[in-house]
Write an enzyme that holds these catalytic residues in place. Structure first.
Site, PDB file in Angstrom:
ATOM      1  N   ASP A 281       0.824  -1.218   0.000  1.00 18.59           N
ATOM      2  CA  ASP A 281       0.000   0.000   0.000  1.00 18.59           C
ATOM      3  C   ASP A 281       0.851   1.257   0.000  1.00 18.59           C
ATOM      4  OD1 ASP A 281       0.783  -0.918   2.586  1.00 18.59           O
ATOM      5  OD2 ASP A 281      -0.465   0.623   3.488  1.00 18.59           O
ATOM      6  N   GLU A 282       0.282   2.295  -0.560  1.00 17.03           N
ATOM      7  CA  GLU A 282       0.760   3.666  -0.382  1.00 17.03           C
ATOM      8  C   GLU A 282       2.262   3.850  -0.569  1.00 17.03           C
ATOM      9  OE1 GLU A 282      -2.452   5.305   2.831  1.00 17.03           O
ATOM     10  OE2 GLU A 282      -0.858   4.065   3.628  1.00 17.03           O
TER      11      GLU A 282
HETATM   12  C1  TNX Z   1      -4.377   3.762   5.541  1.00 17.34           C
HETATM   13  S1  TNX Z   1      -5.129   1.027   4.753  1.00 17.34           S
HETATM   14  C2  TNX Z   1      -3.304   2.890   5.645  1.00 17.34           C
HETATM   15  C3  TNX Z   1      -2.587   2.782   6.924  1.00 17.34           C
HETATM   16  C4  TNX Z   1      -3.080   3.769   7.945  1.00 17.34           C
HETATM   17  C5  TNX Z   1      -4.588   3.838   7.891  1.00 17.34           C
HETATM   18  C6  TNX Z   1      -5.185   4.701   8.959  1.00 17.34           C
HETATM   19  C7  TNX Z   1      -3.764   0.992   4.303  1.00 17.34           C
HETATM   20  C8  TNX Z   1      -3.473  -0.132   3.474  1.00 17.34           C
HETATM   21  N1  TNX Z   1      -2.940   1.978   4.681  1.00 17.34           N
HETATM   22  O1  TNX Z   1      -1.206   2.917   6.725  1.00 17.34           O
HETATM   23  O2  TNX Z   1      -2.663   3.343   9.200  1.00 17.34           O
HETATM   24  O3  TNX Z   1      -4.984   4.291   6.635  1.00 17.34           O
HETATM   25  O4  TNX Z   1      -6.575   4.585   8.986  1.00 17.34           O
END
Ligand code: TNX
Length: 472
Positions: A281-282
């Site tokens: 993710d991200e």
């Molecule tokens: C998104 S969900 C994220 C997390 C954060 C979260 C907080 C996801 C795959 N990544 O790194 O902790 O939001 O709600």
């Protein structure tokens, strides 16, 4: 009409029968039925044995491979019979029977319950990286999960703020990055022995652990532990804030591929379950081709170790082979890999796990006044966690949906009390979405049954949120 039997999540069929209440005095379970029998005996405060000598007042657990899916529980006045085709089914029947026991008398009214789950994967993802939660806390959580018939504990073990699992081939990960956490709070990590203990306790409750090593973003803890993973050759500073998306591995550094392979091989070797989550993710600062290269490298290492790959929805962009599990969380239309990309991955053979943030991210505040939690995906009251239909989320074939998973990210979750306050009772609402067919679900019925189940949390010493939506 009599009140519905107080079972959460709602069973397929549950019928109260006439007759005097049954007061269990022992449990009979042998062989593969033993773990479920032992859990029931602990909950009832009675002994467990392996011989059914026909004496009254026993609960008899039986494995019958000819039985259908799920379990069947029959409570007579002087005996109860619990039958299932596999140990998981017995675990579910144990959860039902313990909910039916009147805590004041230790007795249960005659009844018949026939029940089976809607989704095979009924998970909870717990972030132990932003704030660490120790073996005792996770064990208490496993009890709550088993009571709600949840069967997967996904542990988010690594992130920018900390590394929480000892990795034998890369000891600096926990030596240096085990001690850090959000806000400068105390860290912590699981040793190999702790991790084995957690998996064994989970298995005793019919739950499998899925470990997540988040790559190739969310890696500041690794960059802090090993200088060779940084272009400068120097360890990155520790990070204790709550921003996301800034850290990443580098495909062009010679240490990167051996690091990924070694970590995944070690985690796979320590893991008894069949899945390993590679995050994905991200990775906001990464060129797409480099992202795909590192995700594929991690996925290959997982498969080489004989495990099934799980990744957050962004991995759908990396073109992974059939059988990969893609976890859908970001329902925004402009998400990095949005609903269309995820649906495309299922047509190429991926399975999908549904964790829509506005419904299942239980680290979201229940309302603006909640003392804990984040708000980026909105507020989630109990009813929001309850009233949604998984199969309406994505335009995919129903059989590509493996199940649903709630998540508790721990940026604001510092203590066990914080953890249970955010989870309960919303986790119960989620569990009913996971277990019960849509035609068995209705808000009023759930609210009524929940009133009977919540005192169990109080009795276990767990704090929970007294939502004004329920007439406690
Ligand atoms: C998104 S969900 C994220 C997390 C954060 C979260 C907080 C996801 C795959 N990544 O790194 O902790 O939001 O709600």
């Amino acid at each position: 009409m009599t009140a519905p039997l107080p079972i959460v999540p709602a069973p397929l069929v549950a019928t109260a029968r006439d007759g005097a209440p049954f007061r269990p005095r022992r449990v009979v379970a042998d062989g593969a039925a033993h773990a479920a029998g032992a859990r029931l005996a602990r909950a009832l405060g009675v002994p467990v044995g392996s011989d059914d000598d026909g004496t009254p007042d026993a609960v008899v657990l039986t494995l019958d491979t000819a039985a259908g899916p799920g379990y069947r529980l029959t409570v007579h006045t002087d005996r109860a019979l619990l039958t299932a085709a596999d140990p998981a089914g017995l675990q579910h029947g144990v959860a039902t029977l313990t909910q039916l026991v009147d805590p004041a008398t230790g007795a249960v009214g005659p009844a018949v319950v026939e029940d089976a789950p809607r989704f095979a994967w009924r998970g909870l993802s717990l972030d132990v990286a932003r704030h660490f939660h120790d073996v005792a806390t996770v064990t208490a959580l496993l009890d709550v999960m088993a009571d709600l018939k949840l069967n997967v504990l996904h542990l988010h073990l690594t992130d920018d703020q900390g590394w929480r699992l000892e990795i034998p081939s890369r000891p600096e990960l926990t030596d240096r990055s085990g001690a850090t956490a959000v806000g400068g709070d105390p860290g912590g990590f699981y040793t190999r022995e702790d991790y084995a203990t957690l998996q064994a306790r989970a298995a005793d409750r019919g739950i499998v652990v899925v470990p997540e090593i988040d790559l190739p973003g969310h890696v500041n803890a690794a960059l802090h532990a090993y200088g060779e993973l940084n272009p400068s050759g120097e360890p990155a500073p520790e990070y204790t804030g709550i921003d996301v998306g800034f850290s990443r591995l580098r495909a062009d550094l010679p240490a990167t591929a051996p690091f990924i392979r070694a970590v995944i091989a070690d985690v796979a070797a320590m893991t008894t379950g069949g899945h390993l989550h590679i995050g994905g993710d991200e990775a906001l600062e990464m060129p797409p081709a480099e992202y795909a290269e590192l995700v594929r490298l991690a996925a290959d290492a997982v498969r080489a170790a004989g495990k099934t790959v799980v990744g957050w929805q962004e991995v759908a962009r990396a073109g992974l082979p059939p059988g990969t599990v893609v976890q859908y969380w970001d329902t925004r239309a402009d998400a990095d890999a949005n609903a269309d990309v995820v649906a495309g991955a299922t047509r190429a053979g991926a399975g999908v796990l549904l964790s829509p943030a506005p419904r299942t991210y239980l680290d979201m505040k229940w309302d603006a006044t909640a003392p804990l939690g984040l708000e980026w995906a909105g507020h989630i009251e109990v009813r929001d966690a309850y009233e949604w239909e998984p199969l309406e989320l994505l335009n995919v074939a129903a059989d590509s949906v493996l199940g649903v998973e709630a998540a508790l990210w721990s940026e604001t979750v510092r203590t066990p009390g914080d953890l249970f306050t955010l989870l309960l009772p919303r986790l119960a609402a989620f569990a009913e979405v996971a277990w019960s067919a849509p035609e068995r679900r209705d808000w009023d019925g759930f609210a009524a049954r929940l009133q009977a189940v919540a005192p169990r949390w109080t009795a276990a010493g767990l704090p929970w949120y007294r939502s004004p939506q329920i007439d406690w």
